[in-house]
Structure formats: C-alpha cells, structure tokens
Design an enzyme around this catalytic site. Sequence first.
Site, short mmCIF file in Angstrom:
data_model
loop_
_atom_site.label_atom_id
_atom_site.label_comp_id
_atom_site.label_asym_id
_atom_site.label_seq_id
_atom_site.Cartn_x
_atom_site.Cartn_y
_atom_site.Cartn_z
N ILE A 248 -4.06 6.09 -6.11
CA ILE A 248 -5.11 5.27 -5.99
C ILE A 248 -6.35 5.64 -5.23
CG2 ILE A 248 -3.52 3.29 -6.35
CD1 ILE A 248 -3.73 2.82 -3.17
N GLY B 175 -8.63 3.56 0.64
CA GLY B 175 -9.36 2.46 1.18
C GLY B 175 -10.70 2.81 1.98
N ASP C 18 -8.09 12.69 4.91
CA ASP C 18 -7.05 11.77 4.75
C ASP C 18 -6.29 12.52 3.36
OD1 ASP C 18 -5.05 9.99 3.89
OD2 ASP C 18 -6.54 8.32 3.82
N HIS D 70 -2.93 9.34 -2.66
CA HIS D 70 -4.22 9.34 -3.60
C HIS D 70 -4.12 10.74 -4.46
CE1 HIS D 70 -5.16 6.39 -0.78
NE2 HIS D 70 -4.94 7.22 0.21
C1 LIG Z 1 -3.45 3.33 11.36
C2 LIG Z 1 -4.79 3.49 10.45
C3 LIG Z 1 -4.93 4.77 9.53
C4 LIG Z 1 -5.02 4.37 8.02
C5 LIG Z 1 -4.10 5.16 7.29
C6 LIG Z 1 -4.61 4.75 5.88
C7 LIG Z 1 -3.77 5.65 4.94
C8 LIG Z 1 -4.80 5.54 3.46
O1 LIG Z 1 -4.59 6.86 2.88
C9 LIG Z 1 -4.01 4.38 2.71
C10 LIG Z 1 -5.06 3.81 1.59
O2 LIG Z 1 -6.20 4.11 1.73
S1 LIG Z 1 -4.44 2.82 0.67
C11 LIG Z 1 -5.71 2.02 -0.25
C12 LIG Z 1 -6.60 1.13 0.24
N1 LIG Z 1 -5.86 -0.33 0.33
C13 LIG Z 1 -5.67 -1.06 -0.74
O3 LIG Z 1 -5.56 -0.38 -1.80
C14 LIG Z 1 -4.79 -2.18 -0.42
C15 LIG Z 1 -5.28 -3.45 -1.23
N2 LIG Z 1 -4.71 -4.43 -1.35
C16 LIG Z 1 -3.63 -4.96 -1.53
O4 LIG Z 1 -2.85 -4.35 -2.56
C17 LIG Z 1 -3.05 -6.33 -1.22
O5 LIG Z 1 -4.16 -7.17 -0.71
C18 LIG Z 1 -1.67 -6.06 -0.04
C19 LIG Z 1 -0.65 -5.30 -0.57
C20 LIG Z 1 -2.18 -5.34 1.09
C21 LIG Z 1 -1.46 -7.53 0.22
O6 LIG Z 1 -0.83 -8.27 -0.74
P1 LIG Z 1 0.06 -9.25 -0.80
O7 LIG Z 1 1.46 -8.61 -0.22
O8 LIG Z 1 0.14 -9.97 -2.03
O9 LIG Z 1 -0.21 -10.30 0.35
P2 LIG Z 1 -0.51 -11.67 0.51
O10 LIG Z 1 0.67 -12.41 -0.17
O11 LIG Z 1 -2.09 -12.04 0.13
O12 LIG Z 1 -0.60 -12.00 2.00
C22 LIG Z 1 0.64 -11.80 2.82
C23 LIG Z 1 0.07 -11.81 4.31
O13 LIG Z 1 -0.39 -10.60 4.68
C24 LIG Z 1 -1.81 -10.65 5.16
N3 LIG Z 1 -2.54 -9.74 4.37
C25 LIG Z 1 -3.05 -9.88 3.03
N4 LIG Z 1 -3.69 -8.58 2.65
C26 LIG Z 1 -3.84 -8.03 3.96
C27 LIG Z 1 -4.53 -6.84 4.43
N5 LIG Z 1 -5.34 -6.28 3.40
N6 LIG Z 1 -4.53 -6.39 5.44
C28 LIG Z 1 -3.99 -7.20 6.51
N7 LIG Z 1 -3.31 -8.33 6.29
C29 LIG Z 1 -3.12 -8.85 4.95
C30 LIG Z 1 -2.11 -12.13 4.55
O14 LIG Z 1 -3.22 -12.58 5.24
C31 LIG Z 1 -0.91 -13.11 4.60
O15 LIG Z 1 -0.66 -13.27 6.02
P3 LIG Z 1 0.06 -14.71 6.33
O16 LIG Z 1 1.25 -14.36 5.72
O17 LIG Z 1 0.10 -14.74 7.88
O18 LIG Z 1 -1.11 -15.49 5.95
#
Ligand SMILES: CCCCCCC[C@@H](O)CC(=O)SCCNC(=O)CCNC(=O)[C@H](O)C(C)(C)COP(=O)(O)OP(=O)(O)OC[C@H]1O[C@@H](n2cnc3c(N)ncnc32)[C@H](O)[C@@H]1OP(=O)(O)O
Length: 853
Positions: free
Chosen positions: A772, A775, A752, A757
């Site tokens: 960061i 994930g 990745d 990152h």
């Molecule tokens: C195709 C596959 C290939 C993979 C490629 C990957 C590439 C990698 O290089 C990328 C990475 O590794 S990134 C690092 C790992 N991820 C992270 O660090 C994300 C951490 N999460 C966040 O920051 C927040 O939860 C965040 C920002 C995710 C959400 O926070 P908020 O915007 O505050 O959301 P919130 O208000 O809590 O919720 C809004 C609606 O979204 C849904 N939701 C929340 N977190 C979610 C999540 N993690 N995954 C999926 N859905 C999520 C909530 O349920 C909510 O839905 P609804 O409005 O319907 O209730």
Amino acid sequence: MSQLSFKGHTVVITGAGGGLGKAYSLLYASRGANVVVNDVSQAAAQKVVDEITRAGGKAVVNTASVADGAAVIKTALDTFWWHHHSDQQCWNIERQGFQEHDGPRQGFGRIVNTASAAGLYGNFGQANYSSAKMGLVSFTKSLAAEGAKYGIKATAIAPVAASAMTETIMPPEMLANLKPEFVAPFVAAVTHPGGPEASGKVFEVGAGFVAEIRWERSKGIALKTDKSFTPSAVQEKWEQVGDFSEAEHPQSIPDFDAQAKLSLQSGLSSNAQSSPDIRFDGKTVIVTGAGSGLGRAFALMYARLGGNVVANDVNERSARAVVDEIIKAGGKAVAAVASAEDGEGIVKVALETFGGVHVLVANAGVVRANAFGSMTDKDWDDVIAVHLRGAYKCAKAVWPVFHKQKFGRIVTLGSQAGLYGLPGLVNYSTAKGAMIGLTRTMAIEGKKYNILSNMVIPSAGAAVGLGRGQSNVEAIKEDYIAPLVGFLTNPLAANGGHGFPVSRPLTPEAIIWKWGIITNFEDGRATNPSTTQESLEQIIGNFGNEEEDNGSSSSPYADQDDSQLVADAKKHVEDPVEFKYTERDVILYNLGIGATEKELQWTFESHDEFAALPTFGVIPQFMASGGISLDWLPNYNPAKLLHGEQFLSIKGPIPTSGEFINETRLMEVLDKGKAAAVTSIVETKDKATGKVVFENQSTVFIRGAGGFGGKRVGNDRGPASAANTPPQRKPDAVLEEKTLPIQAALYRLSGDYNPLHILPEFAAVGGFDRPILHGLCSFGIAGKHVLKSFGQFKDIKVRFAGVVYPGETLVTEMWKEGDKVLFTTKVKERGTTVLAAAAATLTDPSATLKAKL
Ligand SMILES: CCCCCCC[C@@H](O)CC(=O)SCCNC(=O)CCNC(=O)[C@H](O)C(C)(C)COP(=O)(O)OP(=O)(O)OC[C@H]1O[C@@H](n2cnc3c(N)ncnc32)[C@H](O)[C@@H]1OP(=O)(O)O
C-alpha cells in the site's frame, strides 16, 4: 492472521536435536515448512520431530553425520520431493518456475551458516574453533558470491545462545536471556523468499539483539615504492595506517586501480625512516612457500635486513635458487624442502642451522579454482591443507620456542577472497578466512608471552595465484607487500544494532521491520568491538530488556488515566535524532509526492523559487517518530501497524538543505479495544540556532495490539486532534491527481523504508493483497492540492481513513472556512475516503483561490 509462510519449502537443519537447531526446526515447522531434523542423536532428533508432528507440522529424522552432507540432503529429497510437487502454493514452484524433476536447477536456495564471535574476534583457548568459525564466514561469503546468479543466498550468523559452552561461563539468570527463540526468527526472516537482502552478510544475534558485522578499512597511506620503502618507513607512518577516521567499508573486493596508485607515486618523495632502523640481525625467520612470488620477496627482504632465512618450499629447485641468491648477496639462508604441513621438520632445519627461530611468515599456498558445484573433495582438501593446516602446523611447531624465549612474531598471509568471498575459490577463501580466526586467537593467546600474530592481506594483483609472478604492473610488485609484513591488521566493526525486548517472543516480521537499523553503520551507530568480550557487551546489555523505566521519573506527558504499561512506556526518553539533508533530498521528496518535471520550482535546484513542498516538514522527523519503540505493546506486530493520523506545524521557512535535531516523546497511548493508537510528538530544531522549525504529532494504529487496559479516548490536542467536519455545501475547490504505480517505491527513498509499501509478503502479513501507499505520501499529495488551491499553510492535519494503492487516483475536495481549509481526499476508482477530518491553517487567509474550480 497470515504470517511469513514457508509452506512448500523444505528446510534441512543440522544439529537440530537441541538448542538453536531445535528452535529453528520448531519455528520453520510452525510456519508450514517441511523440516529435516538432522542430529547424530536419534533420540534427540525424534523428540523434535514428535513435537512438530503433534503440532500438525511435517518433519523427518535424519541421523547422518554432517560430514556426509549428501546423505542428509537425500533424506530431504526422498521425503519431501513429492510434497514439493503436490503443493501448488509452494513459492518455489510459483516464483521460480520449478519444473518436474528439475530439482538441482530450481534457482532458489537459502543457506545459513553458524559462525561465532570466537571466529570474528578470536578467542582464548579456541584456536581450532575460531578457525573453523571464521572459515565459515568466508565460506558463506563465497557461496553468496557464487550463488547469486542461481538465486542461492547465503548468510552467516554469530549467535549467542545458551549452550553447554555458555553454561560454563555465565550464571543461570543471565542464561535465561539467551534463549534460542531470540535467534530463530532472524534465521527465518533472512531465509524467507521475500526476506531482506542478507546474502554474503554476517550478523551477531542473541538475547534479542541483532547487528550486522562488516569489514572496516582505514583510509591508509601511500608510500613511495623506491628503496626507501622499508619496514622502518612503515613504522614511521604506522599511526596513519591504523587511523579509522575516514574508514571505508568495502562489501566486495575493491577495484585495484593500478594506474591511480602509480600516478600517486609521482607526487611522493622518498619515505622517512623510523629510528633505529628495523633490522633482523641475529634473528631467524621462517618463510613458507619462499620459492617464488611473495614468499621469495619476503625471504630476500629479511636477508637484506640481516636475518637468517629458512626458505621453505615443496619445490626444491626454487627453494635452492632463492637460498643461492641470498648467499650470493652476502646473506644467510638455508632451504627447507618440505610441505608447509611439515611444521616440525621446517623448525628442525631452523634450529639445527641457526640455533633458534624468531619469526614465522606463513605464506605457502596453492590454488585449485573450480565452480563450487564441480569442486572435488581433493580440490577442497588440498587447499585447506596447505593454507590452513600448513599455517597451523608451522605455528604449532614454533610456539614452544617462542613461548620459552618470550619472543615471537607470526605473520599469516590472508587474501581479499577470504575477506569478501570469491566465486570459483570457495575452498581458498574458506582457508583464508579460517586463517583470520587462527591469527586472531594466536594474537590473544600469545600476547602475554610477547608473541605477536598479524595477518597481511596483499592487494588484488599480488594475491596467490591471482597474477602472482605474472604481473608486470609496477604498482603491485611483490616487493611492495614485503615491507608491510608484521604491521598491517584489519579490525572488524559492528554497528550499533538493535535490542529487541526479551520479555516477549521475537518474530521474523519484527526483524524485517528493524532491518534499516540493524544494517545502519551511520549516525554514530557503529561500535568497534575487537574481542569476544567487547562483542558480548551489547548482547549482555540487552538482557532483561523490557523497555522499562530508564530512570527519568517525571514525564510531561504522564496522564492519570494511563495504565501502568503506558505510564512506564511514556517514561522512556528517546535519544535525539539528527537529520541532515541536501537539495537532492528535497527534490526526491517533491517527486515522491507527485511533483513533475514541469513544476521546476519543485524539481530543479537552480530555479529561482526552488522550494520544498510544505509537507516536507514530516521528513526530518521521520526517523525519530518512526523509530520510536513499540515493542512493549501486547501482540505487537509491525506488519499490523498503519499510520492513523498526522499533524504538522510549520514554524518557519523551510530551508532547501540543512541540519536538524529531533526530540521525540511518546505522547498518548489509547486502547481502542482490538487496536492500539499511539501518538508521538517530535520537535524538529535547527541544529545551529536551536530554533524549532517543525512540530509533528503522529498517530500510529496497530491492529491486534489493544486490550491492555489503557484509556480509550484521547485528550483534546487542539488543531492536532480536531474533527474538522466539512460544511454541507459543494466544495470550493477540487483537485484530482493520479498516483503512479511506482509511487510507493519512489516515496520510500525519502526515509520510510517500511516493507509494507514494497514487499508483497510483508503486506500480506498486514492483511493486504499488495503493498500500500505510505500515508504520508497521500498526505503530501493532498497538502500540495491545498497549496495549489489556496496558498501556503502553517499547519495541516489528517486522519488516514482508508488505504491507497499505488496507481490509484486521489481526489481532494476543499472548503475554505475562515483561515482554515477543510478537506477530504477520496480514491476515485473505489469511491472510498482515504483522508478525513483534515484541515490546514492558511498563512495568509486573505489569499485568493489559485487553481481553477
Ligand atoms: C510514530 C509515527 C511514525 C509513523 C510510522 C508510519 C509508518 C508507515 O509506513 C505506515 C503507513 O504509511 S500505513 C498507510 C497509511 N495508513 C492507512 O492506510 C490506514 C488507513 N486507515 C484504515 O485502514 C482504517 O481507518 C483503520 C484500520 C486505521 C481503522 O479502521 P477500523 O479498525 O475499522 O477502525 P474504526 O472501527 O473505524 O474505529 C475504531 C476506533 O479507532 C479510531 N480510529 C479509526 N481510524 C483511526 C485512525 N486512522 N487513526 C486513529 N484512530 C483511528 C476510531 O476513532 C475508533 O475509536 P473509538 O472506538 O474510540 O470510537
């Protein structure tokens, strides 16, 4: 929303009054740069400057001719010097310790030169333009080689954009795809201080298609360097010479291992000869620069093979010496004492002495080595004159004769300095590069008149001025180049590239995101265009790329609630992606998720129980799910993408090496209002047996890409979407692990390469003050905690609830409930939950607790 910024940078753009130059100017200005808009048309330049200033940007007009580069740069320094110094945000100042009045030594610079497919492949009717453009490619490579230690990077692009030139060959509907706006972001991306490493490289860019171009060298053959090493011997092996099945792709001048080449010789017997023998009886051959070295060797060989030799050299004595030597041996030769630039005079000698001319070997050259900063115009002009203008003038003079007699052979002498660039020889490598463009175009134009043109590139030791005549190493004697004359060519290869949709603006961030694909020549991605027409195929193929329905009408994942946008995206069928790995990849992965040198079962391949940690199951599929196209989402910005959720199901034992095939589908696309949540499913199958080994469901969360009118709540996907709320009681097990500051840098190597990152500038666009952790790295660490505490599991699911910074401590709290382990992972230092709604299903639920509670 922060973006790649050029604040405090001054960008000089030549020919900026229209087309590409204008698009560059507007983009750089919109990203905060000071722009010098150079164009010979004052009115055109002023219009661009007005447009920039109206939008709040900084720009100045400059109308100097590009031939007067100093005047162009003076405008930049006079106008923006002060800005540079007043602006403390400026990267130059901060990153490179830029000091007052220390301009020329700022230790930073980016140069992009505009080459052309016409240069790379040659193009009918454009001998001059092809030469200039290919010369620029080599010029760029040499600047890159020479600039490296000063922080100066140079990149060449061969853009395709609508222009006065393309208007004559393409209908307007096609031209609409060739917007300069599809080229400019690439230039911005590679010139940014935090941009990808593109120095010394060449890229084709147009209509949203971007691909790297590189040299390809066939494995080649070794011939015995005795008397049997003749043109006929080369002919006999010709097919192998051009066999690219085991090709190499040198990036710089390959080491010439004379010893290895010599020891090869001892195992060889005399060369077989093609029949009839290649001879030159009755043919007149002009060899320029024939007085010494390679030229002399060519002259002697042609005379030996019956040819009439016209030995050209500016040095009268050496020209006559070669002629004498030939005549003494019973051959036919005449001296033509002149500069190679006097093509007409040399041809005149041939016609008057032998009544014709059939072969031209354009070999003459001079070397004026000098550091680029100290190179004088004379150094430059002399070298360009003898090599490039000399080859051009001689070819021009033989051309009507060749044309009329429907026969002609031209060989130009190239150099590895031209192919790869060489510090201290920017002039020479540019001339040699330009000769590639010239030779290719002559080959194209001459073909139907039986005029063949080729370039021969002698290996290191024998190149002009690089030990010629001084070398006493047997393996690189000039005589061993001569038999190859007329036979060797160096085809180019382009990789499969990547087509960005043209239905929305292309951003520099998108370019950086796809960098791995743009520069990947593996996995069957390389294509091998040999003409401008072929090179345009993929660019034209990207016309109208809107990621639309590719013909498959029914998707197993079609969902009635989907918007048209989503329904269309789901119809897109991704190509299967292969993944091959070895024990080394397993160890690298295990290390990436914190396995230590004490845990030999994970880090030592000869350990009895050597194994991949179970979450390795996300690795073989990563290129497939991570490569899924999301460009069709509104406001898609890859820097705003975060991994949202991951589900992994392990269907069988995990081999420590193997070959898999991944089949990917887009499964679910949710519109979360401000964000989009996209889930893909990948089945990873054993290539040999076809059995499914892993199933992965990955959800990515793309901030700012919602609002397209899709459904908000997803379907029940069983354990893959379960809420997994832990019970109220105290956890049954807790494991704590401090990640390393280099964790993300290490984890990347498992596939990745998302710049989020590693690259601070990219992370900043994503809204983070530093890179960061992946994930899937936290996922792997938590999975390891479950394994250590409760044993093997057959599936695991997490939601990424918060970001982790490399170096932070992860604490996993676990509760065993039936055959499941529910868990939560927090960052100790900040007390935030980073993995939530997480659970693993145990393979053997009756297994007892392993780790200490
Ligand atoms: C195709 C596959 C290939 C993979 C490629 C990957 C590439 C990698 O290089 C990328 C990475 O590794 S990134 C690092 C790992 N991820 C992270 O660090 C994300 C951490 N999460 C966040 O920051 C927040 O939860 C965040 C920002 C995710 C959400 O926070 P908020 O915007 O505050 O959301 P919130 O208000 O809590 O919720 C809004 C609606 O979204 C849904 N939701 C929340 N977190 C979610 C999540 N993690 N995954 C999926 N859905 C999520 C909530 O349920 C909510 O839905 P609804 O409005 O319907 O209730």
